[in-house]
Design a protein around this motif. Structure first.
Motif, mmCIF file in Angstrom:
data_model
loop_
_atom_site.group_PDB
_atom_site.id
_atom_site.type_symbol
_atom_site.label_atom_id
_atom_site.label_comp_id
_atom_site.label_asym_id
_atom_site.label_seq_id
_atom_site.Cartn_x
_atom_site.Cartn_y
_atom_site.Cartn_z
ATOM 1 N N VAL A 154 25.047 39.805 42.644
ATOM 2 C CA VAL A 154 25.734 39.436 41.568
ATOM 3 C C VAL A 154 27.061 38.763 42.081
ATOM 4 O O VAL A 154 27.287 37.881 41.287
ATOM 5 C CB VAL A 154 25.720 40.747 40.387
ATOM 6 C CG1 VAL A 154 26.921 39.919 39.261
ATOM 7 C CG2 VAL A 154 24.759 41.218 39.773
ATOM 8 N N ALA A 175 27.014 33.206 37.912
ATOM 9 C CA ALA A 175 27.145 34.210 37.050
ATOM 10 C C ALA A 175 28.534 34.509 36.708
ATOM 11 O O ALA A 175 29.325 34.273 37.008
ATOM 12 C CB ALA A 175 26.568 35.380 37.941
ATOM 13 N N ASP A 190 28.546 40.066 34.190
ATOM 14 C CA ASP A 190 27.791 40.578 35.056
ATOM 15 C C ASP A 190 28.286 41.318 36.424
ATOM 16 O O ASP A 190 27.693 42.392 36.861
ATOM 17 C CB ASP A 190 26.626 39.712 35.500
ATOM 18 C CG ASP A 190 26.044 39.171 34.103
ATOM 19 O OD1 ASP A 190 26.136 39.741 33.075
ATOM 20 O OD2 ASP A 190 25.321 37.573 34.265
ATOM 21 N N GLN A 240 29.817 44.547 35.444
ATOM 22 C CA GLN A 240 28.508 45.739 35.279
ATOM 23 C C GLN A 240 27.912 46.012 36.264
ATOM 24 O O GLN A 240 27.856 47.390 36.666
ATOM 25 C CB GLN A 240 27.674 44.903 34.423
ATOM 26 C CG GLN A 240 26.538 46.053 33.798
ATOM 27 C CD GLN A 240 25.711 45.376 32.759
ATOM 28 O OE1 GLN A 240 25.607 44.189 32.460
ATOM 29 N NE2 GLN A 240 24.902 46.207 32.225
#
Length: 458
Positions: free
Chosen positions: A178, A187, A191, A194
């Protein structure tokens, strides 16, 4: 009438009294008296003779006893001189000491008992009484179902650690992917945040799993499992009901209170084995309460045991008990001594001497020169023997010689009442002897009177 009288002594006094009675009767002193007056006068003469004889006998006995032995001297007759040996009074070093009794004990700082951490049945005994063991050597094996629970907990903790490790690895990979996408503008920041949160949670779970796994390992080690057994359980995952209890210290097995097939309980508190390091032992002397004030830590103590009669064990006091025994009224004084040759055994009876003062030099006599009479003694001199009392442990030098200057109250002497009873018995025996002699003299006197009367009538 024969006059072959004894020259002196009680017999002589008795003879003199009898002769006096005879001549008083023969002379005209009592011829004019009546028979009753003669009888009374004879009894007065007899009592006077008894008193003279009693005083003479007592005096002669006292002189005889005083000639050979008195309160502070003993005379040696020439016939006894060939049995004596002359020795010089020499100067020796004396140290004031106190005697005590006690026993040998294990060094409690280097001994321990072995308990079972769980209940079970003994399947095999490895160590026997008297065996020397090292730390970690097996002592016995126990079959217990209680061992299954900690082993199962260890396997579960191991599985939880592996699972936490896998989740941590996955969270690391996901966070890296990510982050790469976010750096390439592919992205969103949501994200990435997280993924970072998931990685932090996986690291926390990993640490918790590691802690639980180590706790389970330590528990198995406390329960008696060795590192090799724990490693094997970690690799194979096979549970075992039999566990081996090992020696916690180096030493010798001095006690075993368990047998094969016996069921033992963890909450009983009864020792299965006792292991002690016999390279050092404790000397435990029991000191009387009246002597404990003179005993100090650091004083020299000597011990003798009957097993090694020609050897003296020396040490220094390192502990004095704070309480006195209620039954014996003694205080235990402890010292530690090396026992590399294992000559001293636990619970051996020992005799102790404790030095309580500085050494001083005094005149001394050989031990064989002291004649013991109870608690008192006599040492022979050139023309007399002086009385002294030297009980064991007091006023003696290392060579065992009694101090010539030691003077203590002498032993018991007869009470005045006992002496009076003895005199009365002697007087009574003398009265009986005198009465028999008086009766004999009276019979002879009556016969003489009859003979004289017959002559006058003729």
């Amino acid at each position: 009438m024969s006059l072959n009288a004894p020259s002196c002594g009680p017999a002589g006094m008795l003879w003199s009294a009898r002769i006096s009675l005879f001549w008083v009767a023969r002379l005209g002193i009592v011829r004019g008296m009546s028979i009753k007056a003669k009888t009374h006068f004879s009894w007065l003469i007899a009592l006077f003779g008894v008193s003279l004889m009693t005083s003479s006998a007592v005096t002669s006995v006292a002189l005889a006893e005083g000639t050979m032995k008195g309160a502070d001297f003993v005379r040696v007759v020439p016939d006894q001189m060939h049995q004596l040996e002359v020795a010089k009074v020499e100067t020796f070093a004396f140290r004031p000491q106190r005697s005590a009794i006690g026993q040998i004990g294990y060094n409690e700082d280097a001994s321990t008992i072995v308990l079972t951490p769980f209940s079970g049945r003994v399947t095999r005994l490895v160590a026997k009484l008297g065996d020397r063991v090292k730390k970690g050597d097996p002592l016995l094996e126990i079959d217990s179902p209680e061992q299954l629970v900690p082993q199962n907990d260890f396997i579960a903790a191991q599985a939880a650690r592996r699972k936490a490790g896998s989740q941590h690895n996955l969270a690391v990979i996901l966070e890296k992917r990510v982050r790469d996408l976010h750096e390439g503008k592919a992205a969103p920041s949501k994200d990435l945040q997280q993924a970072e949160a998931q990685l932090a949670a996986a690291e926390h779970d990993m640490r918790s799993a590691e802690t639980a796994f180590e706790a389970a390992r330590v528990r198995l080690r406390i329960l008696g499992r060795t590192d090799a057994e724990i490693s094997k359980l970690e690799q194979d995952g096979m549970l075992s009901r039999v566990t081996t209890i090992t020696a916690p210290i180096d030493g010798t097995v001095v006690s075993r209170k368990v047998g094969p097939g016996q069921f033992v309980k963890a909450d009983s508190g009864e020792a299965l084995y006792t292991i002690a390091d016999l390279s050092t032992v404790w000397l435990k002397a029991q000191i009387f309460e009246q002597d404990i004030a003179q005993v100090r830590i650091g004083q020299e103590i000597e011990a003798r045991v009957s097993a090694v009669p020609n050897r003296v064990f020396k040490a220094r006091i390192n502990a004095i008990n704070a309480t006195s025994d209620l039954t014996t009224r003694r205080v235990v004084v402890r010292s530690e001594i090396e026992n590399t040759d294992h000559a001293l055994k636990s619970e051996m009876f020992a005799m102790f001497r404790i030095s309580i003062g500085e050494t001083s030099r005094n005149p001394a006599v050989p031990t064989d020169a002291v004649i013991r009479e109870g608690d008192s003694g006599h040492r022979l001199g050139r023309d007399r023997a002086l009385a002294l009392q030297t009980p064991p442990g007091r006023d003696r030098n290392p060579a065992g010689r009694p101090d010539a200057n030691s003077q203590r109250p002498r032993g018991r002497r007869k009470s005045p009442r006992a002496r009076r009873d003895l005199r009365r018995q002697r007087v009574a025996s003398m009265k009986i002897a005198f009465s028999s002699e008086v009766d004999t003299g009276s019979r002879q006197e009556n016969a003489s009177n009859k003979e004289a009367g017959a002559t006058d009538a003729a």
